[in-house]
Scaffold this motif. Structure first.
Motif, PDB file in Angstrom:
ATOM      1  N   ASP A 160       0.810  -1.216   0.000  1.00  0.00           N
ATOM      2  CA  ASP A 160       0.000   0.000   0.000  1.00  0.00           C
ATOM      3  C   ASP A 160       0.844   1.267   0.000  1.00  0.00           C
ATOM      4  OD1 ASP A 160       1.025  -0.049   2.571  1.00  0.00           O
ATOM      5  OD2 ASP A 160      -0.879  -0.500   3.531  1.00  0.00           O
ATOM      6  N   THR A 161       2.061   1.158  -0.515  1.00  0.00           N
ATOM      7  CA  THR A 161       2.934   2.318  -0.524  1.00  0.00           C
ATOM      8  C   THR A 161       2.592   3.256  -1.670  1.00  0.00           C
ATOM      9  OG1 THR A 161       4.580   1.276  -1.951  1.00  0.00           O
ATOM     10  CG2 THR A 161       4.826   0.941   0.444  1.00  0.00           C
ATOM     11  N   THR A 162       3.096   4.465  -1.584  1.00  0.00           N
ATOM     12  CA  THR A 162       2.941   5.421  -2.677  1.00  0.00           C
ATOM     13  C   THR A 162       3.622   4.886  -3.930  1.00  0.00           C
ATOM     14  OG1 THR A 162       2.780   7.250  -1.122  1.00  0.00           O
ATOM     15  CG2 THR A 162       3.437   7.801  -3.375  1.00  0.00           C
ATOM     16  N   THR A 163       4.742   4.194  -3.766  1.00  0.00           N
ATOM     17  CA  THR A 163       5.430   3.589  -4.902  1.00  0.00           C
ATOM     18  C   THR A 163       4.524   2.586  -5.609  1.00  0.00           C
ATOM     19  OG1 THR A 163       7.553   3.848  -3.783  1.00  0.00           O
ATOM     20  CG2 THR A 163       7.480   2.277  -5.599  1.00  0.00           C
ATOM     21  N   SER A 164       3.837   1.739  -4.848  1.00  0.00           N
ATOM     22  CA  SER A 164       2.934   0.748  -5.447  1.00  0.00           C
ATOM     23  C   SER A 164       1.809   1.423  -6.214  1.00  0.00           C
ATOM     24  CB  SER A 164       2.358  -0.173  -4.374  1.00  0.00           C
ATOM     25  OG  SER A 164       3.378  -0.949  -3.805  1.00  0.00           O
ATOM     26  N   PHE A 165       1.186   2.418  -5.590  1.00  0.00           N
ATOM     27  CA  PHE A 165       0.073   3.110  -6.248  1.00  0.00           C
ATOM     28  C   PHE A 165       0.542   3.830  -7.510  1.00  0.00           C
ATOM     29  CE2 PHE A 165      -2.302   7.176  -6.680  1.00  0.00           C
ATOM     30  CZ  PHE A 165      -3.435   6.627  -7.277  1.00  0.00           C
ATOM     31  N   ALA A 166       1.661   4.536  -7.426  1.00  0.00           N
ATOM     32  CA  ALA A 166       2.146   5.291  -8.585  1.00  0.00           C
ATOM     33  C   ALA A 166       2.575   4.355  -9.719  1.00  0.00           C
ATOM     34  CB  ALA A 166       3.293   6.211  -8.172  1.00  0.00           C
ATOM     35  N   ALA A 167       3.201   3.231  -9.380  1.00  0.00           N
ATOM     36  CA  ALA A 167       3.579   2.253 -10.407  1.00  0.00           C
ATOM     37  C   ALA A 167       2.334   1.660 -11.062  1.00  0.00           C
ATOM     38  CB  ALA A 167       4.440   1.155  -9.799  1.00  0.00           C
ATOM     39  N   ALA A 168       1.304   1.410 -10.262  1.00  0.00           N
ATOM     40  CA  ALA A 168       0.034   0.910 -10.823  1.00  0.00           C
ATOM     41  C   ALA A 168      -0.570   1.941 -11.772  1.00  0.00           C
ATOM     42  CB  ALA A 168      -0.934   0.572  -9.693  1.00  0.00           C
ATOM     43  N   MET A 169      -0.532   3.211 -11.392  1.00  0.00           N
ATOM     44  CA  MET A 169      -1.057   4.266 -12.260  1.00  0.00           C
ATOM     45  C   MET A 169      -0.285   4.338 -13.575  1.00  0.00           C
ATOM     46  SD  MET A 169      -3.748   5.753 -11.124  1.00  0.00           S
ATOM     47  CE  MET A 169      -3.772   7.130 -12.256  1.00  0.00           C
ATOM     48  N   ALA A 170       1.037   4.246 -13.491  1.00  0.00           N
ATOM     49  CA  ALA A 170       1.859   4.292 -14.699  1.00  0.00           C
ATOM     50  C   ALA A 170       1.492   3.145 -15.640  1.00  0.00           C
ATOM     51  CB  ALA A 170       3.344   4.247 -14.329  1.00  0.00           C
ATOM     52  N   ALA A 171       1.296   1.955 -15.077  1.00  0.00           N
ATOM     53  CA  ALA A 171       0.898   0.803 -15.894  1.00  0.00           C
ATOM     54  C   ALA A 171      -0.500   1.015 -16.476  1.00  0.00           C
ATOM     55  CB  ALA A 171       0.941  -0.471 -15.051  1.00  0.00           C
ATOM     56  N   PHE A 172      -1.418   1.491 -15.654  1.00  0.00           N
ATOM     57  CA  PHE A 172      -2.790   1.742 -16.103  1.00  0.00           C
ATOM     58  C   PHE A 172      -2.807   2.736 -17.266  1.00  0.00           C
ATOM     59  CE2 PHE A 172      -6.697   4.300 -15.764  1.00  0.00           C
ATOM     60  CZ  PHE A 172      -7.646   3.312 -15.987  1.00  0.00           C
ATOM     61  N   TYR A 173      -2.029   3.803 -17.161  1.00  0.00           N
ATOM     62  CA  TYR A 173      -1.978   4.807 -18.233  1.00  0.00           C
ATOM     63  C   TYR A 173      -1.464   4.219 -19.541  1.00  0.00           C
ATOM     64  CZ  TYR A 173      -2.804   8.583 -14.852  1.00  0.00           C
ATOM     65  OH  TYR A 173      -3.343   9.419 -13.897  1.00  0.00           O
ATOM     66  N   ARG A 174      -0.660   3.166 -19.448  1.00  0.00           N
ATOM     67  CA  ARG A 174      -0.162   2.488 -20.651  1.00  0.00           C
ATOM     68  C   ARG A 174      -1.022   1.280 -21.022  1.00  0.00           C
ATOM     69  NH1 ARG A 174       4.319   3.381 -23.458  1.00  0.00           N
ATOM     70  NH2 ARG A 174       5.579   5.136 -22.761  1.00  0.00           N
ATOM     71  N   GLN A 175      -2.121   1.112 -20.298  1.00  0.00           N
ATOM     72  CA  GLN A 175      -3.059   0.004 -20.526  1.00  0.00           C
ATOM     73  C   GLN A 175      -2.396  -1.364 -20.377  1.00  0.00           C
ATOM     74  OE1 GLN A 175      -4.914   1.285 -24.307  1.00  0.00           O
ATOM     75  NE2 GLN A 175      -6.703   1.784 -23.042  1.00  0.00           N
ATOM     76  N   ILE A 176      -1.530  -1.457 -19.380  1.00  0.00           N
ATOM     77  CA  ILE A 176      -0.889  -2.721 -19.012  1.00  0.00           C
ATOM     78  C   ILE A 176      -1.611  -3.234 -17.772  1.00  0.00           C
ATOM     79  CG2 ILE A 176       1.248  -3.818 -18.228  1.00  0.00           C
ATOM     80  CD1 ILE A 176       2.767  -1.487 -19.642  1.00  0.00           C
ATOM     81  N   PRO A 177      -2.043  -4.494 -17.761  1.00  0.00           N
ATOM     82  CA  PRO A 177      -2.749  -5.023 -16.587  1.00  0.00           C
ATOM     83  C   PRO A 177      -1.902  -4.934 -15.318  1.00  0.00           C
ATOM     84  CG  PRO A 177      -2.888  -6.557 -18.433  1.00  0.00           C
ATOM     85  CD  PRO A 177      -1.911  -5.480 -18.831  1.00  0.00           C
ATOM     86  N   VAL A 178      -2.595  -4.712 -14.201  1.00  0.00           N
ATOM     87  CA  VAL A 178      -1.950  -4.595 -12.897  1.00  0.00           C
ATOM     88  C   VAL A 178      -2.370  -5.765 -12.023  1.00  0.00           C
ATOM     89  CG1 VAL A 178      -1.782  -3.200 -10.785  1.00  0.00           C
ATOM     90  CG2 VAL A 178      -1.843  -2.070 -13.029  1.00  0.00           C
ATOM     91  N   GLY A 179      -1.405  -6.393 -11.365  1.00  0.00           N
ATOM     92  CA  GLY A 179      -1.664  -7.402 -10.349  1.00  0.00           C
ATOM     93  C   GLY A 179      -1.267  -6.818  -9.003  1.00  0.00           C
ATOM     94  N   HIS A 180      -2.195  -6.824  -8.047  1.00  0.00           N
ATOM     95  CA  HIS A 180      -1.933  -6.219  -6.740  1.00  0.00           C
ATOM     96  C   HIS A 180      -1.708  -7.318  -5.704  1.00  0.00           C
ATOM     97  CE1 HIS A 180      -3.360  -3.363  -3.297  1.00  0.00           C
ATOM     98  NE2 HIS A 180      -2.049  -3.558  -3.297  1.00  0.00           N
ATOM     99  N   ILE A 181      -0.471  -7.411  -5.239  1.00  0.00           N
ATOM    100  CA  ILE A 181      -0.101  -8.378  -4.210  1.00  0.00           C
ATOM    101  C   ILE A 181      -0.362  -7.747  -2.847  1.00  0.00           C
ATOM    102  CG2 ILE A 181       1.815  -9.711  -3.225  1.00  0.00           C
ATOM    103  CD1 ILE A 181       3.043  -9.594  -6.112  1.00  0.00           C
ATOM    104  N   GLU A 182      -0.953  -8.510  -1.948  1.00  0.00           N
ATOM    105  CA  GLU A 182      -1.349  -8.037  -0.619  1.00  0.00           C
ATOM    106  C   GLU A 182      -2.596  -7.145  -0.735  1.00  0.00           C
ATOM    107  OE1 GLU A 182       1.674  -7.469   2.947  1.00  0.00           O
ATOM    108  OE2 GLU A 182       1.209  -5.530   2.046  1.00  0.00           O
ATOM    109  N   ALA A 183      -3.479  -7.517  -1.640  1.00  0.00           N
ATOM    110  CA  ALA A 183      -4.700  -6.746  -1.893  1.00  0.00           C
ATOM    111  C   ALA A 183      -5.760  -7.020  -0.829  1.00  0.00           C
ATOM    112  CB  ALA A 183      -5.257  -7.106  -3.269  1.00  0.00           C
ATOM    113  N   GLY A 184      -6.628  -6.053  -0.636  1.00  0.00           N
ATOM    114  CA  GLY A 184      -7.796  -6.248   0.217  1.00  0.00           C
ATOM    115  C   GLY A 184      -7.647  -5.830   1.659  1.00  0.00           C
ATOM    116  N   MET A 185      -6.515  -5.239   2.026  1.00  0.00           N
ATOM    117  CA  MET A 185      -6.403  -4.727   3.392  1.00  0.00           C
ATOM    118  C   MET A 185      -7.213  -3.441   3.465  1.00  0.00           C
ATOM    119  SD  MET A 185      -2.554  -5.535   4.493  1.00  0.00           S
ATOM    120  CE  MET A 185      -1.923  -7.192   4.369  1.00  0.00           C
TER     121      MET A 185
END
Length: 198
Positions: free
Chosen positions: A55-80
């Motif tokens: 749940d770090t800022t790094t994780s969120f920002a990396a997910a956003m970068a992937a999303f903007y490039r339309q690359i699927p995101v897998g979230h490890i440690e999801a649901g907390m």
């Protein structure tokens, strides 16, 4: 420097190092740097999926970068979830926002799955995986047991293999800075004094 120590301990050599951490930088500046630098990594490496952890800022920002490039995101440690967007800050918001752009949610526990479903995530996008923190802890205990006498001289090997119960505490979140961390230490001292087997 903390990350370098962990990477060395777990024998992980990164292919890319964004080197974004600076003293006293704002979350906005950090997020912008991560998204910008990750964009270059994604452009050059062209991954099929981007895995982000926690749940770090790094994780969120990396997910956003992937999303903007339309690359699927897998979230490890999801649901907390704490269900309070401001606590812990900014981690709870990072968790919730990352969930909204994630293709596959890797949830450690049944409770995490329930939280994701309650958040509107379809069950067919959730995989129960177990807890990476526990996996890391077990790996660490086994590795420490095999350390040389040099480490034993420091008392670490003896402490892990002494037969006493061990309490592992992480206190790195912002809400624990200062007085919060002092209270954690006082509580640990009290536990140790009243429980000789710990």
């Amino acid at each position: 420097s903390m990350l370098d120590q962990v990477l060395e301990f777990f024998e992980i050599t990164p292919d890319f190092d964004l080197n974004v951490m600076q003293p006293n930088q704002s979350l906005n500046r950090l997020s912008a740097k991560i998204i910008d630098l990750m964009d270059g990594v994604l452009e050059s490496s062209k991954p099929d999926i981007v895995l982000v952890h926690g749940d770090t800022t790094t994780s969120f920002a990396a997910a956003m970068a992937a999303f903007y490039r339309q690359i699927p995101v897998g979230h490890i440690e999801a649901g907390m979830r704490t269900w309070n967007l401001n606590f812990p800050f900014p981690e709870e918001a990072n968790r919730v926002l990352t969930s909204q752009i994630t293709s596959v949610h890797f949830a450690p526990t049944a409770l995490n799955i329930t939280n994701l479903v309650k958040s509107g995530i379809p069950k067919n996008k959730i995989v129960k995986t177990g807890n990476t923190v526990i996996d890391s802890l077990l790996f660490t205990v086994n590795k420490v047991k095999g350390f040389s006498n040099q480490v034993n001289d420091m008392g670490l090997k003896l402490a892990v293999s002494s037969g006493k119960k061990i309490i592992l505490v992480t206190g790195h979140r912002r809400e624990n800075f200062g007085k919060g961390f002092e209270n954690i230490c006082k509580a640990l001292l009290k536990v140790a004094k009243t429980n000789p087997n710990v």
